[in-house]
Design an enzyme around this catalytic site. Structure first.
Site, PDB file in Angstrom:
ATOM      1  CD  GLU A 294      -3.211 -10.492   9.333  1.00  0.00           C
ATOM      2  OE1 GLU A 294      -2.673 -11.347   8.962  1.00  0.00           O
ATOM      3  OE2 GLU A 294      -4.414 -10.372   8.926  1.00  0.00           O
TER       4      GLU A 294
ATOM      5  NE  ARG B 148       8.032   5.311 -13.174  1.00  0.00           N
ATOM      6  CZ  ARG B 148       8.036   5.009 -11.917  1.00  0.00           C
ATOM      7  NH1 ARG B 148       7.083   4.919 -11.106  1.00  0.00           N
ATOM      8  NH2 ARG B 148       9.346   4.901 -11.448  1.00  0.00           N
TER       9      ARG B 148
END
Length: 273
Positions: A85, A173
């Site tokens: 945009e 993780r």
């Protein structure tokens, strides 16, 4: 077509709620909307021009050079929307300003990592190009970021970045209740051994889209965590913001030098003074 359609060619861009003239040609892209409050005080002046969803935008000047900042939220999908945009309303230079996890032991919390290329471990850029298309930072943006970090005296590293779609499983993780994704045990070690410098979640999509559209892009992130040493400290946000802001000013100087020399690309034989 209905007046509230999602037509990407509408004058006011659907997500960022910006129009041509609202922003400078160079825009910093932090993730966190609150990071604008650490970036804009470094400038000569600024006005907040829009805030819709995660997209918060301010425009001002840094050392006399027009500059804007738009937050993108977390992850590549929303970062790509911002690039799309903003490009539609005239932006041609993007610099991600964020935080990251370092993979090399010599990188300390508070250091900066300047991206020269990225591992595309996010899915957004796959929607645009084949998987072996490289995510490469513009050489002028890398040079400006390095020059800025040098002038400001900030500790920095230049290297490859891995961009993930996940903060947890995608970055090795454990998930909820200790869940471990397939391959997560080896992920960080493999990236480290391949000399990847850091991990974050937006750079590769920003770089890929910029290359596809013929625009300039780069990234500078402050190290919050070192995944090799286990250190964690939220340091360096202001240093990254200052480096990126000065880099925009230096890029404007590069563009002036190119115009005077009659060349399309800045190179080391041209001055930055």
């Amino acid at each position: 077509m209905p007046g509230d359609s999602e037509d990407p060619n509408d004058e006011v861009q659907y997500h960022v709620e910006l129009s041509e003239g609202d922003v400078a040609s160079s825009v910093l892209l932090p993730g966190n909307p609150e990071r604008l409050d650490k970036i804009t005080p470094l400038w000569d002046d600024h006005d907040e021009v829009a805030h819709h969803r995660e997209y918060r935008t301010a425009t001002g000047s840094y050392d006399g050079t027009p500059i804007s900042v738009t937050s993108t939220g977390i992850g590549s999908p929303s970062a790509a929307i911002a690039v799309e945009e903003l490009a539609r309303i005239g932006v041609d230079t993007f610099i991600r300003v964020g935080s990251c996890g370092a993979l090399q032991a010599e990188m300390e919390p508070g250091d900066l990592v300047i991206t020269r290329g990225a591992v595309r471990q996010e899915g957004t850029s796959d929607e645009y190009v084949r998987e072996d298309y490289p995510a490469v930072a513009d050489h002028e943006v890398v040079a400006a970021l390095v020059a800025a970090a040098e002038r400001l005296g900030h500790d920095y590293h230049v290297g490859l970045t891995m961009s993930s779609d996940s903060f947890y499983a995608g970055q090795g993780r454990p998930g909820f209740e200790g869940f471990e994704a397939a391959g997560s045990d080896d992920l960080i070690a493999e990236l480290k051994d391949a000399n990847v410098a850091n991990v974050e979640m937006e750079a590769s999509a920003i770089l890929t889209l910029a290359n596809v559209y013929g625009l300039r892009a780069g990234a500078v992130c402050s190290v919050f965590a070192n995944r090799e040493t286990g250190e964690f400290l939220t340091e360096g946000e202001t240093n990254a913001a200052e480096t990126a802001s000065l880099a925009v000013h230096l890029l404007a100087k590069m563009d002036e030098q190119k115009a005077e020399a009659g060349v399309d690309k800045w190179h080391a034989g041209l001055s930055l003074e």
